[in-house]
Every structure is written in C-alpha cells, then in structure tokens.
Design a protein around this motif. Structure first.
Motif, PDB file in Angstrom:
ATOM      1  N   LEU A  34       0.828  -1.206   0.000  1.00 37.22           N
ATOM      2  CA  LEU A  34       0.000   0.000   0.000  1.00 37.22           C
ATOM      3  C   LEU A  34       0.859   1.250   0.000  1.00 37.22           C
ATOM      4  O   LEU A  34       0.483   2.275  -0.594  1.00 37.22           O
ATOM      5  CB  LEU A  34      -0.933  -0.018   1.215  1.00 37.22           C
ATOM      6  CG  LEU A  34      -1.994   1.075   1.296  1.00 37.22           C
ATOM      7  CD1 LEU A  34      -3.000   0.933   0.156  1.00 37.22           C
ATOM      8  CD2 LEU A  34      -2.708   1.010   2.647  1.00 37.22           C
ATOM      9  N   GLY A  35       1.999   1.195   0.676  1.00 34.08           N
ATOM     10  CA  GLY A  35       2.913   2.334   0.687  1.00 34.08           C
ATOM     11  C   GLY A  35       2.530   3.438   1.642  1.00 34.08           C
ATOM     12  O   GLY A  35       3.157   4.509   1.645  1.00 34.08           O
ATOM     13  N   LYS A  36       1.516   3.234   2.441  1.00 34.33           N
ATOM     14  CA  LYS A  36       1.112   4.224   3.440  1.00 34.33           C
ATOM     15  C   LYS A  36       0.328   3.509   4.532  1.00 34.33           C
ATOM     16  O   LYS A  36       0.049   2.314   4.445  1.00 34.33           O
ATOM     17  CB  LYS A  36       0.264   5.327   2.804  1.00 34.33           C
ATOM     18  CG  LYS A  36      -0.982   4.836   2.082  1.00 34.33           C
ATOM     19  CD  LYS A  36      -1.715   6.000   1.414  1.00 34.33           C
ATOM     20  CE  LYS A  36      -2.962   5.520   0.663  1.00 34.33           C
ATOM     21  NZ  LYS A  36      -3.693   6.645   0.026  1.00 34.33           N
ATOM     22  N   GLY A  37      -0.031   4.251   5.558  1.00 28.36           N
ATOM     23  CA  GLY A  37      -0.710   3.646   6.700  1.00 28.36           C
ATOM     24  C   GLY A  37       0.282   3.306   7.797  1.00 28.36           C
ATOM     25  O   GLY A  37       1.507   3.343   7.593  1.00 28.36           O
ATOM     26  N   HIS A  38      -0.230   2.989   8.976  1.00 23.27           N
ATOM     27  CA  HIS A  38       0.644   2.749  10.125  1.00 23.27           C
ATOM     28  C   HIS A  38       0.031   1.697  11.037  1.00 23.27           C
ATOM     29  O   HIS A  38      -1.188   1.685  11.261  1.00 23.27           O
ATOM     30  CB  HIS A  38       0.849   4.047  10.914  1.00 23.27           C
ATOM     31  CG  HIS A  38       2.106   4.053  11.738  1.00 23.27           C
ATOM     32  ND1 HIS A  38       3.227   4.760  11.373  1.00 23.27           N
ATOM     33  CD2 HIS A  38       2.420   3.417  12.900  1.00 23.27           C
ATOM     34  CE1 HIS A  38       4.175   4.576  12.275  1.00 23.27           C
ATOM     35  NE2 HIS A  38       3.704   3.765  13.214  1.00 23.27           N
ATOM     36  N   ILE A  39       0.885   0.816  11.557  1.00 24.83           N
ATOM     37  CA  ILE A  39       0.470  -0.192  12.528  1.00 24.83           C
ATOM     38  C   ILE A  39       1.130   0.118  13.866  1.00 24.83           C
ATOM     39  O   ILE A  39       2.341   0.360  13.938  1.00 24.83           O
ATOM     40  CB  ILE A  39       0.865  -1.612  12.076  1.00 24.83           C
ATOM     41  CG1 ILE A  39       0.074  -2.012  10.829  1.00 24.83           C
ATOM     42  CG2 ILE A  39       0.623  -2.621  13.200  1.00 24.83           C
ATOM     43  CD1 ILE A  39       0.454  -3.385  10.283  1.00 24.83           C
TER      44      ILE A  39
ATOM     45  N   ASP B 157       9.063   0.633   8.264  1.00 25.17           N
ATOM     46  CA  ASP B 157       9.201   1.881   9.015  1.00 25.17           C
ATOM     47  C   ASP B 157       7.879   2.507   9.429  1.00 25.17           C
ATOM     48  O   ASP B 157       7.860   3.514  10.138  1.00 25.17           O
ATOM     49  CB  ASP B 157      10.032   2.893   8.217  1.00 25.17           C
ATOM     50  CG  ASP B 157       9.504   3.126   6.813  1.00 25.17           C
ATOM     51  OD1 ASP B 157       8.466   2.533   6.460  1.00 25.17           O
ATOM     52  OD2 ASP B 157      10.135   3.891   6.061  1.00 25.17           O
ATOM     53  N   ARG B 158       6.781   1.924   9.010  1.00 26.65           N
ATOM     54  CA  ARG B 158       5.468   2.421   9.450  1.00 26.65           C
ATOM     55  C   ARG B 158       4.844   1.480  10.475  1.00 26.65           C
ATOM     56  O   ARG B 158       3.650   1.253  10.494  1.00 26.65           O
ATOM     57  CB  ARG B 158       4.559   2.634   8.234  1.00 26.65           C
ATOM     58  CG  ARG B 158       4.963   3.857   7.410  1.00 26.65           C
ATOM     59  CD  ARG B 158       4.190   4.017   6.120  1.00 26.65           C
ATOM     60  NE  ARG B 158       4.635   3.065   5.105  1.00 26.65           N
ATOM     61  CZ  ARG B 158       3.926   2.025   4.690  1.00 26.65           C
ATOM     62  NH1 ARG B 158       2.724   1.795   5.195  1.00 26.65           N
ATOM     63  NH2 ARG B 158       4.402   1.213   3.771  1.00 26.65           N
ATOM     64  N   MET B 159       5.723   0.953  11.325  1.00 29.89           N
ATOM     65  CA  MET B 159       5.298   0.167  12.479  1.00 29.89           C
ATOM     66  C   MET B 159       5.896   0.781  13.733  1.00 29.89           C
ATOM     67  O   MET B 159       7.083   1.125  13.762  1.00 29.89           O
ATOM     68  CB  MET B 159       5.751  -1.288  12.367  1.00 29.89           C
ATOM     69  CG  MET B 159       5.080  -2.094  11.289  1.00 29.89           C
ATOM     70  SD  MET B 159       5.495  -3.876  11.386  1.00 29.89           S
ATOM     71  CE  MET B 159       4.407  -4.414  12.735  1.00 29.89           C
ATOM     72  N   SER B 160       5.081   0.951  14.772  1.00 29.88           N
ATOM     73  CA  SER B 160       5.546   1.461  16.055  1.00 29.88           C
ATOM     74  C   SER B 160       5.068   0.527  17.154  1.00 29.88           C
ATOM     75  O   SER B 160       3.998  -0.087  17.032  1.00 29.88           O
ATOM     76  CB  SER B 160       4.996   2.874  16.321  1.00 29.88           C
ATOM     77  OG  SER B 160       5.361   3.760  15.292  1.00 29.88           O
ATOM     78  N   PHE B 161       5.831   0.439  18.231  1.00 28.60           N
ATOM     79  CA  PHE B 161       5.488  -0.460  19.329  1.00 28.60           C
ATOM     80  C   PHE B 161       5.564   0.297  20.650  1.00 28.60           C
ATOM     81  O   PHE B 161       6.503   1.048  20.890  1.00 28.60           O
ATOM     82  CB  PHE B 161       6.427  -1.664  19.336  1.00 28.60           C
ATOM     83  CG  PHE B 161       6.412  -2.424  18.039  1.00 28.60           C
ATOM     84  CD1 PHE B 161       5.480  -3.431  17.814  1.00 28.60           C
ATOM     85  CD2 PHE B 161       7.302  -2.113  17.024  1.00 28.60           C
ATOM     86  CE1 PHE B 161       5.443  -4.112  16.607  1.00 28.60           C
ATOM     87  CE2 PHE B 161       7.286  -2.784  15.815  1.00 28.60           C
ATOM     88  CZ  PHE B 161       6.346  -3.796  15.611  1.00 28.60           C
TER      89      PHE B 161
END
Length: 279
Positions: free
Chosen positions: A86-91, A114-118
């Motif tokens: 998708l190239g965008k969005g965040h988990i 790089d669009r994952m945060s914990f």
C-alpha cells in the motif's frame, strides 16, 4: 511441492519474515504449534484486509492498533501482506512486556517496516498515550487475555474506531463474579444450575463475557458479527467478533445487557466494563 504451497502461504508472503518470527526454522521447517499459529494469523489477516478495504481513503492511509501484540506476529504479517504494498498507513503494536516491544522494534527496523511502532503500555492505558493518534481506523486484539479485550474495546470507543476485530482469549472476570455469589444464586433461581459446577462456571463465564461485549458494542453504535476464526481442531479460543461503526447507538441492546447483568447478579460490572450505555 514448494514450502509456500506446503504451508498454504499467501501470494508474496515472505518466508524470511516467518523465519525472523521463528514460525519457520532457518531451513524452512515448521512444527505443528507454529503451523496452527500461522493458520490462525493468516485467517485473521484475511478478515482484517476486508475491513481495511472499507476504510475511507486518505493521504496518510489507514491506522491500526493491535492490542496484546505479544511478538507481533499479526502486525508483521499484516504489514508484509497489505501495508507494505500500500505504501502508506501505520500499525501500532501495544504490549505490556518491554522486552517484546524492544525485539519487535528492532525487527521492524531490520526489515525496513518503518510504518510500524510499538508501545510498552497496557491496553487500559493506551487511549491516553501521546504516541498514538487521536483516532484509529482499526483496532485488533488476537487472544488478548481476560479483560485486555475489554480494554481494547474501550480504546476503540475512545478512538472512534471504524472497525474492531477481536479474538478473545481466557475470560476470568465474569466467572469469578459468578463463583463469588454462587450459593445466593442457587437459592434465588434454578438458572444458577448453569454455573453450579466449576467447569460450567468457567464455560458460562466465557460465553457470557462475549455476549455482553457484543451487546455493549451494539449499544455504543456498532454492527456486530460473530463467527469462528478457524476450524475448532486448530484452537479452542476461536470466536471472532467483528464490529463495524455505524454511529447508531441501540437502546434495546443496552436494555438487554442490563437485564442479563441483573439476571446473573453481575450488576457491579456495568460501571466498570460497560460505561456510557444509552438509557
């Protein structure tokens, strides 16, 4: 037959990721426990992908918060199969155990996800965390134990989540309440025979918990469907609850929820677990 065919993997699913998650060994082998886990996660990803397609498009893409993330199998596989292309969005992965959060953060960095945060935080405290956006599109919880599923629901309500996808795990709170007042209940109603024996107390507590969750979601403006995640031979904790936000709060669901609480002597749970019910 290739490894991907043997494991019934999705098109484009990364074998290297599965090795990093220790679902596969370095030589591509898998044990039965890992096979069951992978089957459950892949099935759940299918359900989540469907609801992600229903999230209105935006420049930044969909946001998803995964509660009780553990080793973040679900988040990583979902990113690999959906968010990467998708190239965008965040988990956002929400997990209380700091060591698992550190490992997931390091793995996401290694993989370039790089669009994952914990966040090392409880589901109960997550709604106040400044690191999370004011609104979240999709809330997930795969086998978040006991009341962590309720905390995920409370988080979803606060964040005005468009969808919640929940697979509850152990549920002890309602069973404990039933157990506490069992003698009084047996004197009051023959229905108490449903939870007179300890095994039945646990089973009924689990069933009641999920019924009450569904009614609460309906009362708070969600359309709810309940189904099984995979075949029962793969997991006993197999109930899948999918809630879609309609914004239409149902007083009838609130009334039924209160009636069930009263019938089973669980009235004390309303303020704790089901705040904000419409009158």
């Amino acid at each position: 037959m290739s490894v991907a065919e043997q494991l019934d993997l999705k098109p484009g699913q990364s074998l290297e990721l599965l090795k990093e998650l220790h679902i596969l060994t370095r030589d591509g082998r898998i044990n039965q426990d890992s096979r069951r886990k992978l089957k459950q996660v892949n099935h759940l990803v299918q359900f989540i992908e469907k609801v992600l397609h229903e999230v209105p498009e935006s420049a930044s893409g969909p946001t998803l918060a995964d509660h009780g993330a553990g080793k973040s199998y679900l988040g990583f596989i979902l990113y690999d199969l959906y968010f990467k292309a998708l190239g965008k969005g965040h988990i956002y992965g929400i997990e209380t155990r700091a060591e698992l959060v550190e490992k997931s953060t390091a793995l996401a960095r290694k993989l370039g996800f790089d669009r994952m945060s914990f966040l090392a935080i409880s589901a109960a405290d997550a709604s106040q965390a400044e690191a999370l956006p004011a609104q979240i599109d999709v809330v997930t919880a795969l086998h978040a134990c006991d009341t962590a599923t309720d905390d995920a629901i409370a988080f979803g309500l606060r964040k005005q989540a468009k969808f919640m996808v929940l697979v509850p795990c152990c549920q002890a709170e309602v069973a404990a309440c039933l157990r506490q007042d069992k003698a009084l209940a047996l004197a009051r109603t023959p229905l108490a025979e449903l939870w007179r024996h300890p095994l039945h107390t646990r089973e009924l507590g689990s069933q009641l918990t999920n019924v009450l969750r569904c009614l609460y979601l309906e009362a708070m403006g969600y359309q709810v469907t309940v189904t099984e995640l995979v075949g029962w031979e793969h997991s006993l904790k197999n109930e899948l609850i999918v809630a879609r936000r309609t914004g239409q709060r149902k007083r009838s669901a609130a009334a039924r929820l209160r009636a069930i609480l009263a019938e089973f002597g669980l009235g004390g749970l309303e303020a704790l677990r089901y705040p904000g019910l419409p009158d």
